[in-house]
Design a protein around this motif. Structure first.
Motif, PDB file in Angstrom:
ATOM      1  N   ALA A 156       0.934  -1.244   0.278  1.00 11.10           N
ATOM      2  CA  ALA A 156      -0.073   0.006   0.327  1.00 11.10           C
ATOM      3  C   ALA A 156       0.622   1.531  -0.020  1.00 11.10           C
ATOM      4  O   ALA A 156       0.599   2.471  -0.702  1.00 11.10           O
ATOM      5  CB  ALA A 156      -0.944   0.271   1.615  1.00 11.10           C
ATOM      6  N   VAL A 157       2.094   1.364   1.029  1.00  3.69           N
ATOM      7  CA  VAL A 157       2.919   2.490   0.594  1.00  3.69           C
ATOM      8  C   VAL A 157       3.414   2.743  -0.768  1.00  3.69           C
ATOM      9  O   VAL A 157       3.372   3.817  -1.314  1.00  3.69           O
ATOM     10  CB  VAL A 157       4.229   1.765   1.881  1.00  3.69           C
ATOM     11  CG1 VAL A 157       5.162   3.475   1.379  1.00  3.69           C
ATOM     12  CG2 VAL A 157       3.652   2.204   3.315  1.00  3.69           C
ATOM     13  N   PHE A 158       4.315   1.491  -1.293  1.00  3.91           N
ATOM     14  CA  PHE A 158       4.639   1.502  -2.562  1.00  3.91           C
ATOM     15  C   PHE A 158       3.853   1.964  -3.731  1.00  3.91           C
ATOM     16  O   PHE A 158       4.036   3.087  -4.284  1.00  3.91           O
ATOM     17  CB  PHE A 158       5.143   0.103  -3.289  1.00  3.91           C
ATOM     18  CG  PHE A 158       6.349  -0.165  -2.451  1.00  3.91           C
ATOM     19  CD1 PHE A 158       7.925   0.510  -2.252  1.00  3.91           C
ATOM     20  CD2 PHE A 158       6.785  -1.131  -1.405  1.00  3.91           C
ATOM     21  CE1 PHE A 158       8.513   0.531  -1.144  1.00  3.91           C
ATOM     22  CE2 PHE A 158       7.873  -1.267  -0.810  1.00  3.91           C
ATOM     23  CZ  PHE A 158       8.586  -0.380  -0.373  1.00  3.91           C
ATOM     24  N   TRP A 159       2.610   1.451  -3.702  1.00  2.95           N
ATOM     25  CA  TRP A 159       1.147   2.376  -4.495  1.00  2.95           C
ATOM     26  C   TRP A 159       0.957   3.256  -4.247  1.00  2.95           C
ATOM     27  O   TRP A 159       0.637   4.398  -5.147  1.00  2.95           O
ATOM     28  CB  TRP A 159      -0.027   1.277  -3.979  1.00  2.95           C
ATOM     29  CG  TRP A 159       0.109   0.481  -4.378  1.00  2.95           C
ATOM     30  CD1 TRP A 159      -0.143  -1.198  -4.350  1.00  2.95           C
ATOM     31  CD2 TRP A 159       0.018   0.268  -6.267  1.00  2.95           C
ATOM     32  NE1 TRP A 159      -0.128  -2.102  -5.772  1.00  2.95           N
ATOM     33  CE2 TRP A 159       0.064  -1.230  -6.378  1.00  2.95           C
ATOM     34  CE3 TRP A 159      -0.412   0.690  -7.498  1.00  2.95           C
ATOM     35  CZ2 TRP A 159      -0.553  -1.922  -8.090  1.00  2.95           C
ATOM     36  CZ3 TRP A 159      -0.347   0.815  -9.075  1.00  2.95           C
ATOM     37  CH2 TRP A 159      -0.283  -0.468  -9.434  1.00  2.95           C
ATOM     38  N   ALA A 160       1.302   4.352  -3.184  1.00  3.16           N
ATOM     39  CA  ALA A 160       0.450   5.837  -2.652  1.00  3.16           C
ATOM     40  C   ALA A 160       1.917   6.225  -2.827  1.00  3.16           C
ATOM     41  O   ALA A 160       1.731   7.305  -4.134  1.00  3.16           O
ATOM     42  CB  ALA A 160       0.657   5.785  -1.144  1.00  3.16           C
ATOM     43  N   ILE A 161       3.320   5.725  -3.089  1.00  3.66           N
ATOM     44  CA  ILE A 161       4.473   6.099  -3.502  1.00  3.66           C
ATOM     45  C   ILE A 161       4.231   6.695  -5.073  1.00  3.66           C
ATOM     46  O   ILE A 161       4.684   7.646  -5.698  1.00  3.66           O
ATOM     47  CB  ILE A 161       6.013   5.990  -3.471  1.00  3.66           C
ATOM     48  CG1 ILE A 161       6.111   6.090  -2.022  1.00  3.66           C
ATOM     49  CG2 ILE A 161       6.593   6.404  -3.653  1.00  3.66           C
ATOM     50  CD1 ILE A 161       7.293   5.259  -0.872  1.00  3.66           C
ATOM     51  N   LEU A 162       4.298   4.821  -5.614  1.00  9.44           N
ATOM     52  CA  LEU A 162       3.866   5.306  -7.340  1.00  9.44           C
ATOM     53  C   LEU A 162       2.745   6.324  -8.119  1.00  9.44           C
ATOM     54  O   LEU A 162       2.957   7.006  -8.570  1.00  9.44           O
ATOM     55  CB  LEU A 162       4.023   3.761  -7.729  1.00  9.44           C
ATOM     56  CG  LEU A 162       3.376   3.206  -8.776  1.00  9.44           C
ATOM     57  CD1 LEU A 162       4.842   3.432  -9.811  1.00  9.44           C
ATOM     58  CD2 LEU A 162       3.083   1.890  -9.659  1.00  9.44           C
ATOM     59  N   VAL A 163       1.571   6.054  -6.892  1.00 10.28           N
ATOM     60  CA  VAL A 163       0.237   6.898  -7.393  1.00 10.28           C
ATOM     61  C   VAL A 163       1.013   8.613  -7.479  1.00 10.28           C
ATOM     62  O   VAL A 163       0.639   9.401  -8.480  1.00 10.28           O
ATOM     63  CB  VAL A 163      -1.044   6.586  -6.624  1.00 10.28           C
ATOM     64  CG1 VAL A 163      -1.719   7.768  -6.379  1.00 10.28           C
ATOM     65  CG2 VAL A 163      -0.953   5.863  -6.931  1.00 10.28           C
ATOM     66  N   ALA A 213       3.875  13.783 -12.748  1.00 14.08           N
ATOM     67  CA  ALA A 213       4.555  13.786 -13.899  1.00 14.08           C
ATOM     68  C   ALA A 213       3.163  13.803 -14.862  1.00 14.08           C
ATOM     69  O   ALA A 213       3.475  14.466 -15.174  1.00 14.08           O
ATOM     70  CB  ALA A 213       5.029  12.275 -14.362  1.00 14.08           C
ATOM     71  N   LEU A 214       1.801  13.625 -14.544  1.00 11.95           N
ATOM     72  CA  LEU A 214       0.953  13.646 -14.860  1.00 11.95           C
ATOM     73  C   LEU A 214       0.704  15.516 -15.252  1.00 11.95           C
ATOM     74  O   LEU A 214       0.652  16.078 -15.873  1.00 11.95           O
ATOM     75  CB  LEU A 214      -0.462  13.199 -14.821  1.00 11.95           C
ATOM     76  CG  LEU A 214      -0.675  11.634 -15.129  1.00 11.95           C
ATOM     77  CD1 LEU A 214      -1.603  10.885 -14.629  1.00 11.95           C
ATOM     78  CD2 LEU A 214      -0.655  11.623 -16.719  1.00 11.95           C
ATOM     79  N   VAL A 215       0.575  15.540 -13.715  1.00 12.58           N
ATOM     80  CA  VAL A 215       0.476  17.801 -13.724  1.00 12.58           C
ATOM     81  C   VAL A 215       1.527  18.480 -14.249  1.00 12.58           C
ATOM     82  O   VAL A 215       1.264  19.433 -15.476  1.00 12.58           O
ATOM     83  CB  VAL A 215       0.466  17.719 -12.505  1.00 12.58           C
ATOM     84  CG1 VAL A 215       1.027  19.606 -12.165  1.00 12.58           C
ATOM     85  CG2 VAL A 215      -0.843  16.957 -11.506  1.00 12.58           C
ATOM     86  N   ARG A 216       3.351  18.146 -14.420  1.00 14.44           N
ATOM     87  CA  ARG A 216       3.961  18.239 -14.920  1.00 14.44           C
ATOM     88  C   ARG A 216       3.486  18.211 -16.584  1.00 14.44           C
ATOM     89  O   ARG A 216       3.304  19.479 -17.855  1.00 14.44           O
ATOM     90  CB  ARG A 216       5.043  18.012 -15.279  1.00 14.44           C
ATOM     91  CG  ARG A 216       5.618  18.170 -13.897  1.00 14.44           C
ATOM     92  CD  ARG A 216       6.550  18.273 -13.053  1.00 14.44           C
ATOM     93  NE  ARG A 216       7.184  18.940 -12.100  1.00 14.44           N
ATOM     94  CZ  ARG A 216       8.892  18.107 -11.775  1.00 14.44           C
ATOM     95  NH1 ARG A 216       9.471  17.639 -11.686  1.00 14.44           N
ATOM     96  NH2 ARG A 216       9.268  18.679 -10.191  1.00 14.44           N
TER      97      ARG A 216
END
Length: 137
Positions: free
Chosen positions: A12-19, A25-28
């Motif tokens: 869950a922590v890794f998924w949160a970091i990945l998201v 990246a999507l905002v940029r």
């Protein structure tokens, strides 16, 4: 806590970091696309009038080239007419003028010879009957 709960928590922590990384990246990427859209819009706003002006300039240049072509063809006609006139004058007056000049040259030469002593003959021997006594004979 069991091993499965710890593993689930880590996933869950890794998924949160990945998201969060993907959202940044999507905002940029969205900001980059907005900037590119503004750039394309600005270029389009400036390029369309420039293309219109370039089109008018090309049309004007074509009109000027058409005029120059007309003038060049007229000059070519004038040159052909001048050449024909020159040929006509040369053939009409050239022969008689050459004859008059040759006659004048002959008259001048005859008048010069009439009053002048005959030129000495060099390198040619005269027959014995026409030789002048030199006093050495």
């Amino acid at each position: 806590m069991s091993g499965g709960e710890v593993a689930g928590l880590l996933v869950a922590v890794f998924w949160a970091i990945l998201v969060s990384f993907l959202s940044v990246a999507l905002v940029r990427l969205a900001q980059t696309l907005r900037a590119a859209t503004k750039l394309v819009t600005g270029v389009t706003e400036h390029a369309v009038p420039l293309l219109g002006e370039a089109s008018q300039t090309v049309r004007s240049a074509q009109a000027q080239l058409d005029r120059v072509e007309t003038i060049a063809s007229d000059v070519q006609d004038v040159a052909a007419n001048a050449s024909a006139l020159s040929t006509t004058v040369a053939s009409t007056f050239g022969g008689p003028l050459v004859k008059v000049a040759a006659f004048g040259y002959g008259v001048r030469r005859a008048l010069r010879r009439r009053g002048a002593p005959p030129p000495p003959v060099v390198g040619r021997t005269l027959p014995a009957a026409r030789r002048r006594p030199t006093g050495k004979d």
